[in-house]
Design an enzyme around this catalytic site. Structure first.
Site, PDB file in Angstrom:
ATOM      1  N   THR A  72      51.626  30.105  46.522  1.00  0.00           N
ATOM      2  CA  THR A  72      50.517  30.870  47.111  1.00  0.00           C
ATOM      3  C   THR A  72      49.870  29.998  48.180  1.00  0.00           C
ATOM      4  O   THR A  72      49.918  28.768  48.104  1.00  0.00           O
ATOM      5  CB  THR A  72      49.459  31.221  46.053  1.00  0.00           C
ATOM      6  OG1 THR A  72      48.957  29.990  45.510  1.00  0.00           O
ATOM      7  CG2 THR A  72      50.041  32.042  44.938  1.00  0.00           C
TER       8      THR A  72
ATOM      9  N   GLU B 250      52.338  36.923  44.310  1.00  0.00           N
ATOM     10  CA  GLU B 250      52.621  37.129  42.887  1.00  0.00           C
ATOM     11  C   GLU B 250      53.351  38.447  42.614  1.00  0.00           C
ATOM     12  O   GLU B 250      53.792  38.701  41.499  1.00  0.00           O
ATOM     13  CB  GLU B 250      51.306  37.112  42.090  1.00  0.00           C
ATOM     14  CG  GLU B 250      50.652  35.746  42.000  1.00  0.00           C
ATOM     15  CD  GLU B 250      49.711  35.442  43.179  1.00  0.00           C
ATOM     16  OE1 GLU B 250      49.842  36.097  44.230  1.00  0.00           O
ATOM     17  OE2 GLU B 250      48.849  34.548  43.034  1.00  0.00           O
TER      18      GLU B 250
ATOM     19  N   LYS C 194      26.620  40.606  46.027  1.00  0.00           N
ATOM     20  CA  LYS C 194      25.722  41.240  45.063  1.00  0.00           C
ATOM     21  C   LYS C 194      24.292  41.110  45.564  1.00  0.00           C
ATOM     22  O   LYS C 194      23.710  40.028  45.551  1.00  0.00           O
ATOM     23  CB  LYS C 194      25.864  40.623  43.680  1.00  0.00           C
ATOM     24  CG  LYS C 194      25.230  41.507  42.611  1.00  0.00           C
ATOM     25  CD  LYS C 194      25.737  41.185  41.217  1.00  0.00           C
ATOM     26  CE  LYS C 194      25.392  42.300  40.246  1.00  0.00           C
ATOM     27  NZ  LYS C 194      25.890  42.032  38.903  1.00  0.00           N
TER      28      LYS C 194
ATOM     29  N   TRP D 241      26.403  46.044  44.187  1.00  0.00           N
ATOM     30  CA  TRP D 241      27.570  45.468  44.845  1.00  0.00           C
ATOM     31  C   TRP D 241      27.718  46.009  46.268  1.00  0.00           C
ATOM     32  O   TRP D 241      27.560  47.196  46.504  1.00  0.00           O
ATOM     33  CB  TRP D 241      28.854  45.771  44.081  1.00  0.00           C
ATOM     34  CG  TRP D 241      28.923  45.081  42.747  1.00  0.00           C
ATOM     35  CD1 TRP D 241      28.787  45.659  41.527  1.00  0.00           C
ATOM     36  CD2 TRP D 241      29.112  43.688  42.505  1.00  0.00           C
ATOM     37  NE1 TRP D 241      28.893  44.724  40.530  1.00  0.00           N
ATOM     38  CE2 TRP D 241      29.090  43.499  41.109  1.00  0.00           C
ATOM     39  CE3 TRP D 241      29.296  42.573  43.331  1.00  0.00           C
ATOM     40  CZ2 TRP D 241      29.256  42.252  40.516  1.00  0.00           C
ATOM     41  CZ3 TRP D 241      29.463  41.338  42.744  1.00  0.00           C
ATOM     42  CH2 TRP D 241      29.437  41.180  41.347  1.00  0.00           C
TER      43      TRP D 241
END
Lengths: 541, 541
Positions: free
Chosen positions: A185, A331, A440, A445
């Site tokens: 990654t 992944e 937040k 959110w």
């Protein structure tokens, strides 16, 4: 009761043998870093892969399960490595050439590469760390100029090695669950982590991506592989093209918009892939010099980050070229979903259609997805309820290489993507943020991705990144980092707020807008939120 | 070294779950034998499959590995059986309704079916043999009219059973190598032989067939499944359509040309499959009543026997509908090859193009093929050297059910198809005959299939079959059985010989031509060479 069907392992060698049998005359064309154009057929690829297999086993002492590194651009020799290394049961570890020296050193030592195949032009990057590499015994140099010299020890030249070998090689029988490739990654947080693909996952991913609902490749296509071969196995395209019998064009290091457009023209490319940044550059360049005649390019498939609605619309309205949004991760091999319109969308308005196409779309067969809301249960497919996207499937990792990361998996065996998404009643998934990038504010959110996407649809804005900055009253507030289309042109904060108020509640709209010349990006072209936060997160502008 | 990818079995349940998640709103439409039209969605299919799973386990006592028979037309209930039975780990055994009583009895006893799901209209065929069936405990009747009665014991009605069951069912985890379906060969020689498909082979076959080089199905397609569900799992189409998100239309027993054309019009069918006989009938009917407006049908995929060049040309020139030749056998799930033109064929003449399209074509990824010549070595890919076609791959049998037929396999693990073929330098396979049907005249081989194909291209000929008849001087000579387009019209032997002399050597041309009203066919629509030989092989006309 067991069925009575042959045991027929799905391997990269199955793909190579198939390409040679069904599409022997199809072509692989490389535009090499030195400007040369190289062309040969799948049939010739096949013979050279067998020569390479002889090199690996007879000359380099590579055996089953060994890790073999590549450090190279997109070209035919790199394709040979994609087949030759797994063909003998070893693992093709593609090392990202854009990482820092420190990360590169970590990755090579962690993976225990025995040999590295490296492009001459990239050798200086390895010379800097060579004395810290613990396992590398030999370097094989590709595409070296005549006056090439290096401080690396134990070097061979790729073509010298190949030309002395027979074109005959008996492939060993492999288990389809054996590892065939590895990619780390890019590590926007913490150390890079290794993902070890199997022959089976590679085969199933490539076959599935070729289907009409996905990339839709057939033997009439000429495909430009812009996604680097050092990045998630080039999205599996070197495998995909042999399955679908598509001619494959490899641009090496020529990734400037003008170079790409020149290849699109010269090779009559019909389909291509790439991250949005590349296509934004191509779009800007095409606008400046509209191509005559029209390009043969029908479609570009985008992943890595969100395809802006404005780019979809611009490329299609101005040049008749369709942008297709896909989603995936290292992944997930990487492709997991794609967004294409379906017949029941036929009567929607152009704006509604683009809204759907800008979503990440429906999962491929072989992949399952679910969104887990705040309460821990599967979120309704209402297009509104947000939660963490989790996936499982035939090309999704079950763990990282030599790393215990149980946090990345649920107890019932799903991979936690770290993406925040919704799924609508048609099954279209839409990523609203990374869990880490959600803002937040006053207990509510705010999606940074939704704000970025809206800001990038402003006619004067070229790029926009949104991060959270600390705020005494609201805990966090969004801050927008803006790159204008025309340098020094300005839009006032008030104008931005009004522009955003059409789609966002007041509390979601950033109070502050910073104008910069470019947004910091990671090695694979994504916004580098870590770096952006480092530069701006204290709120000091 | 094992790769680190999730264990994700490829099963029919994976396909069902996928169809429900990605294409919940897509449709399955049945034109039932009673004339009614039934329509529902993949989402409803999903719920009913779970109800069926409850019926099988709770009500009928079916457990993992049990054999469950179906004896039915193409319709939505039959699709439910394709998913529900394998979903609980049992085996969906589709019984060919067109076999003789004796063969049907043999098959049911040999497979040990515990339960049979049967269409009411087909019940009389089972009543005749019911007292000889040794393992069948129950019959479940589908689509019964109000006044239905039967001498069968232990019957239930399908809809009655389903409506009492919950729509919730936890699918068991299956091994992808478990059997999911069984089909017996139609047995033109000897006893029928059972082929036991696995979940994995069924999944891989369906996924591969959906690709652009193959059947090329996407979520905009509306597919008519003419191939019976009692014949080689309807070529896998009930699985394929859920993977590709294509609407599926099922014609039940309505297979007369006029009925098919009416469905093509009403349902706006875009693609379909079927044996050549069906499409010859449709073509003749379309010629009589050219459709206005043009049909939506773009393409029909043909297998089972050779697609005549004349039909390809007629359908395309007259109605703009493309015929695509595929090849396969019960033993190969069935599809193994397909013939589509490639970009390098673009500049060929129309005649040359049709010659390629009338070949059986290139193999699908997942299938390998070779031709073994008389000397036992692999024949050159020169388009001329004939030999036995042998295949292996991910959906090819390794043995028959409860039958030791080692003669059908080579020592190195290939399946012997019994077809005689060539492969050309482009990799296109062409079947020239069945090994059994080759004619050996004066020590030279003559291909009956090549003669049939040439005779059927004669403008006055509708159908032609060629067999060997004994000959004192030459050992064997070809005899042609001819069905004329217009009854009682004649072509002289001399005219036929002259017509054939353009493509054949003198010794290959039949001396004798018999005019008949129809050629005997097997239960699946192929020329019944066994019966033709019985009628004509003594040379007495």
């Amino acid at each position: 009761m067991e069925g009575l069907i042959m045991d027929y392992p799905l391997t990269t060698t199955t793909i190579l043998e198939y390409g040679n049998s069904a599409f022997k005359h199809k072509k692989i064309i490389s535009h090499l870093p030195n400007g040369n154009r190289h062309e040969y057929t799948f049939g010739q690829l096949y013979k050279r892969c067998k020569q390479l297999a002889n090199v690996l086993t007879n000359k380099l002492g590579i055996t089953k399960g060994d890790m073999v590194g590549t450090f190279a651009w997109n070209h035919h020799q790199h394709v040979e490595l994609y087949y030759g290394i797994p063909g003998i049961g070893a693992i093709c570890h593609t090392i990202n050439i854009r990482l820092s020296s420190q990360q590169t050193e970590f990755i090579i030592n962690h993976s225990e590469d025995k040999v590295i195949f490296v492009d001459a032009s990239l050798v200086p990057l390895l010379e800097k760390i060579a004395d810290k590499l613990e396992t590398v015994e030999q370097y094989i140099i590709m595409n070296a100029p005549e006056n090439f010299s290096t401080s690396l020890f134990n070097i061979f030249h790729y073509e010298d090695l190949l030309e002395r070998q027979l074109e005959e090689f008996e492939w060993p029988t492999l288990n389809e669950n054996d590892a065939c490739g590895m990619c780390y990654t890019s590590g926007t947080t913490g150390l890079p982590k290794g993902v070890l693909y199997t022959h089976r996952s590679t085969y199933l991913h490539a076959l599935t991506i070729s289907t009409p609902n996905a990339a839709n490749y057939d033997s009439s296509d000429i495909v430009l592989l812009i996604v680097p071969q050092f990045h998630v196995m080039a999205w599996g395209y070197p495998y995909l093209c042999l399955i679908s019998g598509s001619n494959m064009v490899l641009p090496s290091s020529n990734l400037q918009p003008e170079a790409i457009i020149s290849i699109l023209k010269e090779e009559k490319i019909t389909k291509a892939n790439g991250v949005p940044t590349i296509w934004m550059g191509v779009y800007e360049a095409l606008k400046k010099n509209p191509p005559k005649p029209k390009l043969a390019l029908k479609e570009y498939l985008v992943g890595g980050s969100a395809l802006p609605a404005s780019l979809i619309k611009g490329m299609e309205d101005d040049f008749g070229i369709r942008g297709v949004q896909a989603w995936g991760m290292t992944e997930t091999s990487p492709l997991g979903t794609v967004s294409r319109l379906q017949s029941h969308h036929r009567d929607l308005s152009p704006e509604e259609k683009i809204k759907i196409r800008a979503k990440q779309g429906i999962e491929f067969p072989g992949i399952e997805m679910r969104v887990i809301g705040n309460d821990g249960s599967v979120a309704d497919r209402d297009g509104k309820t947000m939660g963490e996207l989790q996936v499982k499937g035939a090309w999704v990792i079950k763990s990282y290489f030599k790393t215990n990361n149980r946090d990345n998996f649920t107890d019932d065996g799903w991979f936690r993507t770290g993406d925040v998404s919704t799924v609508d009643s048609d099954g279209y998934m839409h990523i609203t943020d990374r869990t880490k990038d959600l803002i937040k504010s006053g207990g509510e959110w705010i999606s940074s991705v939704a704000l970025e996407s809206a800001l990038m649809s402003h006619p004067k804005v070229k790029e926009a990144a949104v991060i959270a900055i600390p705020d005494e009253k609201w805990a966090e507030r969004p801050l927008a980092i803006i790159v204008m289309r025309v340098r020094d042109e300005m839009v006032s904060d008030e104008d931005f707020k009004e522009f955003l108020s059409r789609d966002f509640a007041n509390y979601q709209i950033p109070d502050r807008y910073v104008f910069v010349e470019q947004v910091p990006r990671t090695s694979v072209g994504k916004f580098d939120k870590k770096e952006i936060r480092r530069l701006y997160a204290k709120g000091e502008l």
